[in-house]
Every structure is written in C-alpha cells, then in structure tokens.
Design a protein around this motif. Structure first.
Motif: not given
Length: 143
Positions: A31-35
C-alpha cells in the motif's frame, strides 16, 4: 523456487510499484509503494492532456501518449523511475526472505523462507508452514 518468486515480485513491481509486495503478502509496504507512486504520478504527470480529448482510435491514443511523455520534465521522470526501482529492489529482497528491519533478531527466531517471526518451540513456521531446522542436537534416549 525462492529465486523464481523474487523475479516475479520484481517484475510485478516494475509494472506497478507495490504489486510485488502483494506477492510476498507484505500488505503495508504494498500500500505504501503503490500510494507513493500513484500520488507522485498524479502530482508530476500532465494529466490535463488526457482529460482534454478522448482518442477515437488506437493511433490517436499512441500519439496522445507520446505527446504526454514528451511533456514530462526529466526530474519527474527521474522521481517516478526512482520510486519504481526502489520498490522493485525491495520487493525482490523481501521475496528472497530478507527481513526489513535488519538483524535485530539474531537469535534465529525468524523463518528462513518468509522472514516472519516464529515461535522457537515450533518445528515449522506458522506463517508459511516451512519446516524449521532445530539448532540444538537431539538427545538420544537409552533403552
């Protein structure tokens, strides 16, 4: 099998940063990298060109994408490439089983396959069901 999983995780992260972490079931990093990548894309890319006109054919869509790519400044390209490269390397290392926090658990209480913390009394990882080798030699019983 671990190398194949690492290559697949790296390939997925090249397509969309964070997708390789989903393969390793590392949901928070995914979620952190995609966001981060989607937020940087929305901030750095000239999206108004896409909203201005909807292409009628495949050739028009390619021409519009090429025009948009030419309008992106080098710093934006570098930033997005850096995020994608960092996510790819991180996903590959996580898929190989390297823990994210370093060597704070040097006593062998992590699974060699998935890198999660395990109970030292168990003979298998309760996360990925990998059989764990015990460090202590087995005592022989006298009959």
């Amino acid at each position: 099998m671990t190398w194949l999983r690492a290559i697949l995780a790296a390939g997925l992260s090249v397509i969309l940063p964070g997708a390789g972490h989903v393969l390793s079931r590392d949901w928070l990093r995914a979620a952190a990298f995609a966001g981060l990548f989607l937020a940087a894309s929305a901030f750095l890319l000239p999206i108004e060109q896409l909203a201005a006109a909807e292409p009628a054919s495949y050739d028009e869509a390619i021409a519009q994408a090429t025009a948009m790519a030419e309008d992106v400044d080098p710093m934006a390209q570098f930033s997005l490439s850096f995020i994608a490269l960092f996510a790819t390397i991180d996903a590959a290392f996580r898929a190989l089983g390297y823990p994210s926090g370093g060597d704070e658990n040097a006593d062998g209480t992590t699974c060699p396959e998935c890198g999660n913390d395990v109970d030292p009394d168990l003979e298998f990882c309760h996360w990925c069901t990998t059989r764990l080798e015990s460090d202590a030699p087995e005592s022989e019983t006298d009959n």
